[in-house]
Design a protein around this motif. Structure first.
Motif, PDB file in Angstrom:
ATOM      1  N   GLY A  15      81.964 -74.039 164.460  1.00  0.00           N
ATOM      2  CA  GLY A  15      83.078 -74.968 164.263  1.00  0.00           C
ATOM      3  C   GLY A  15      82.628 -76.220 163.527  1.00  0.00           C
ATOM      4  O   GLY A  15      83.314 -76.699 162.613  1.00  0.00           O
ATOM      5  N   GLY A  16      81.478 -76.734 163.889  1.00  0.00           N
ATOM      6  CA  GLY A  16      80.941 -77.908 163.206  1.00  0.00           C
ATOM      7  C   GLY A  16      80.642 -77.641 161.745  1.00  0.00           C
ATOM      8  O   GLY A  16      80.940 -78.462 160.872  1.00  0.00           O
ATOM      9  N   VAL A  17      80.075 -76.475 161.471  1.00  0.00           N
ATOM     10  CA  VAL A  17      79.758 -76.111 160.090  1.00  0.00           C
ATOM     11  C   VAL A  17      81.034 -75.944 159.269  1.00  0.00           C
ATOM     12  O   VAL A  17      81.105 -76.386 158.121  1.00  0.00           O
ATOM     13  N   ILE A  53      83.418 -70.399 153.629  1.00  0.00           N
ATOM     14  CA  ILE A  53      82.907 -69.020 153.625  1.00  0.00           C
ATOM     15  C   ILE A  53      81.388 -69.018 153.460  1.00  0.00           C
ATOM     16  O   ILE A  53      80.669 -68.314 154.181  1.00  0.00           O
ATOM     17  N   ALA A  54      80.875 -69.825 152.527  1.00  0.00           N
ATOM     18  CA  ALA A  54      79.426 -69.900 152.314  1.00  0.00           C
ATOM     19  C   ALA A  54      78.718 -70.426 153.560  1.00  0.00           C
ATOM     20  O   ALA A  54      77.652 -69.925 153.939  1.00  0.00           O
ATOM     21  N   ALA A  55      79.308 -71.410 154.220  1.00  0.00           N
ATOM     22  CA  ALA A  55      78.701 -71.960 155.437  1.00  0.00           C
ATOM     23  C   ALA A  55      78.683 -70.931 156.561  1.00  0.00           C
ATOM     24  O   ALA A  55      77.690 -70.806 157.277  1.00  0.00           O
ATOM     25  N   ILE A  56      79.767 -70.183 156.706  1.00  0.00           N
ATOM     26  CA  ILE A  56      79.827 -69.151 157.746  1.00  0.00           C
ATOM     27  C   ILE A  56      78.788 -68.078 157.489  1.00  0.00           C
ATOM     28  O   ILE A  56      78.075 -67.652 158.405  1.00  0.00           O
ATOM     29  N   VAL A  61      74.353 -64.827 159.051  1.00  0.00           N
ATOM     30  CA  VAL A  61      73.371 -63.877 158.526  1.00  0.00           C
ATOM     31  C   VAL A  61      72.002 -64.112 159.148  1.00  0.00           C
ATOM     32  O   VAL A  61      71.548 -65.244 159.293  1.00  0.00           O
ATOM     33  N   ASP A  62      71.346 -63.022 159.514  1.00  0.00           N
ATOM     34  CA  ASP A  62      69.994 -63.054 160.066  1.00  0.00           C
ATOM     35  C   ASP A  62      69.008 -63.210 158.916  1.00  0.00           C
ATOM     36  O   ASP A  62      68.878 -62.313 158.082  1.00  0.00           O
TER      37      ASP A  62
END
Length: 75
Positions: A15-17, A53-56, A61-62
């Motif tokens: 949420g913060g991101v 989207i890029a932040a998520i 991603v591992d």
């Protein structure tokens, strides 16, 4: 991946991101209607959508694996 979804800190960080990537100032979110307007403004702004989207992807991603899959050793 399933373990991340069970962890409340993952959701807090996500949420913060999302809000940070969209440029939302938490000081202005003092009511539910302002929060709703902020979310609608994110969806109305293509740059904000791409940033979110890029932040998520960056959070989910591992980094220890190739591509978008998780490491099978980290269960």
């Amino acid at each position: 991946m399933k373990e991340r979804f069970k962890n409340p800190y993952f959701w807090l960080g996500l949420g913060g991101v999302i809000f940070s990537a969209a440029g939302v100032d938490f000081k202005t979110l003092t009511s539910w209607s302002l929060l709703g307007n902020a979310l609608l403004n994110i969806l109305a702004n293509p740059v904000a959508v791409v940033s979110v989207i890029a932040a998520i992807v960056g959070v989910v991603v591992d980094p220890s694996t190739k591509g978008l899959k998780d490491n099978k050793d980290n269960k």
